[in-house]
Enzyme design. Sequence first.
Site, PDB file in Angstrom:
ATOM      1  N   SER A 176       0.843  -1.193   0.000  1.00  0.00           N
ATOM      2  CA  SER A 176       0.000   0.000   0.000  1.00  0.00           C
ATOM      3  C   SER A 176       0.883   1.249   0.000  1.00  0.00           C
ATOM      4  O   SER A 176       1.710   1.391  -0.891  1.00  0.00           O
ATOM      5  CB  SER A 176      -0.967  -0.040   1.184  1.00  0.00           C
ATOM      6  OG  SER A 176      -2.058   0.807   0.960  1.00  0.00           O
TER       7      SER A 176
ATOM      8  N   ASP B 248      -8.386  -2.965  -7.236  1.00  0.00           N
ATOM      9  CA  ASP B 248      -7.806  -2.661  -5.930  1.00  0.00           C
ATOM     10  C   ASP B 248      -8.867  -2.064  -5.005  1.00  0.00           C
ATOM     11  O   ASP B 248      -9.406  -0.988  -5.261  1.00  0.00           O
ATOM     12  CB  ASP B 248      -6.640  -1.687  -6.108  1.00  0.00           C
ATOM     13  CG  ASP B 248      -5.865  -1.468  -4.826  1.00  0.00           C
ATOM     14  OD1 ASP B 248      -6.429  -0.872  -3.902  1.00  0.00           O
ATOM     15  OD2 ASP B 248      -4.698  -1.875  -4.764  1.00  0.00           O
TER      16      ASP B 248
ATOM     17  N   HIS C  70      -6.523  -6.085  -1.795  1.00  0.00           N
ATOM     18  CA  HIS C  70      -5.519  -5.046  -1.560  1.00  0.00           C
ATOM     19  C   HIS C  70      -4.465  -5.618  -0.628  1.00  0.00           C
ATOM     20  O   HIS C  70      -4.777  -6.013   0.490  1.00  0.00           O
ATOM     21  CB  HIS C  70      -6.156  -3.806  -0.940  1.00  0.00           C
ATOM     22  CG  HIS C  70      -5.181  -2.681  -0.722  1.00  0.00           C
ATOM     23  ND1 HIS C  70      -4.625  -1.975  -1.769  1.00  0.00           N
ATOM     24  CD2 HIS C  70      -4.675  -2.143   0.412  1.00  0.00           C
ATOM     25  CE1 HIS C  70      -3.827  -1.032  -1.283  1.00  0.00           C
ATOM     26  NE2 HIS C  70      -3.833  -1.122   0.035  1.00  0.00           N
TER      27      HIS C  70
END
Length: 471
Positions: free
Chosen positions: A240, A336, A403
């Site tokens: 991330s 995502d 994600h």
Amino acid sequence: MRAMAEVVNGSEGSAALKMKMRLLVWALWLLGLVSSKWIDGFDDLNVTEQHYYYDQSYGVSYASKPLLVGLTLINGAAAKGAAYSVQYLVIFGSSYNWFVRSLSGLYSISVIVKQSAWMEHYQATISTEDMDQEQKGGGWCDSIRSCVYRKNTRHGSSTYMERQIQFSGILSNKAEENPDFFNWNRVKLRYCDGASFSGDSQYKVGQLHFRGQRIWLAAMEDLMSKGMRHASQALLSGCSAGGLASILHCDEFRGLFPWTTKVKCLSDGGLFLDTIDVSGRRTLRSMFRGVVWLQGVKKSLPWSCANHLNPTLCFFPQHLIADIKTPLFLVNAAYDMWQIQASLVPPSADPHGHWHACRKNYAHCTLSQIQFFQGFRNQMLNAVKGFSSSNKNGLFINSCFAHCQTERQDTWFAQKSPHIGNKASYFHSLLVINLQGVAESVGNWYFDRADIKAVDCPFPCDKTCHNLVFK
């Protein structure tokens, strides 16, 4: 704000030690994950950190105790202008006496017996301000208000961080869970600067000191002094906002080592796109603009981009990845879920709630909404077209609503973990056939066993996804 890191060391035979730790290997990781049964919505938590449900049906046994890693502060970081401390847990084998002596009296160290080699890992628990103007997480902060809020949370200070963190997935020390990297040393640098380790500014208002770049430099200096400079292999990775940090610092990391050291980088869930949301605005660009200008990120951005583009655009990986000289691997879900929640369909872009059910659960999306997400997938594939043309780089883009997939055990390496295979797909006229999951793909790429450009066919063809569903 104080940064921390965890280090996990394995035992090493005396022969390898006499060869000055020739087989020393390191990897760095930037990310943050927390486990729970359900995933809380980003509109509530406002974080890229997520609460995942680990299902035993995925083929991984959780009966054995997970590796828990504690925290150790690095003193003296403030003297380098970092104004933070970095924290480690170090696990040594009985033959690591040389290294133990080098640390004695300097740090609070936990010592246990483990396997050989080193892997270094940097974590980023990141979040962003929700579009309702309320900051409830910690990660990227783009305004005085949001940064002041995070200052007294675990996203802004080590005072409030967990004392222990579970190492799983690519951080696992078990060969059956992490076949290629289980015996590497692992360091996790806790992230709390709010700009992917790139900020360098301060504001008297709110007594804010943005020191992400200085934290990065102080941590690297400290780790190099402890033996990382002897590494024969190194991997800088992150998830991330940590995945963005691994891109931003990739070539800088390569420059720390001699050219005889094998150095590569991995970004998981870090391919944030400068895209238009459902209202026609560029929500993520607006937020990144605040991060870049508030925290003085411009001077930390790669010159190959900053010399010809607006600094805000250079915070988007799509404008950086083609120019990175160090081998880089991208792991990303084509749909995502963080970007769906915070960039494509933020609450501010959907005031009447037409997307409310869809943004939380793909099964509730209409055909036209799915088509909107297909357009996002196409943008992602176009963004990596030039990047993927280089043999040194690698890709794993699966058509999942997910994600971050490298530190979760069920998505990294398990009996039923996601994979791209048993089918053929086309990526820019290139026929792609792949039977591997995330761990196999990353390992084969890192160790040069195969050229990995694994791109999934569009939703809903992939039946191996561990899709995220929000309350």
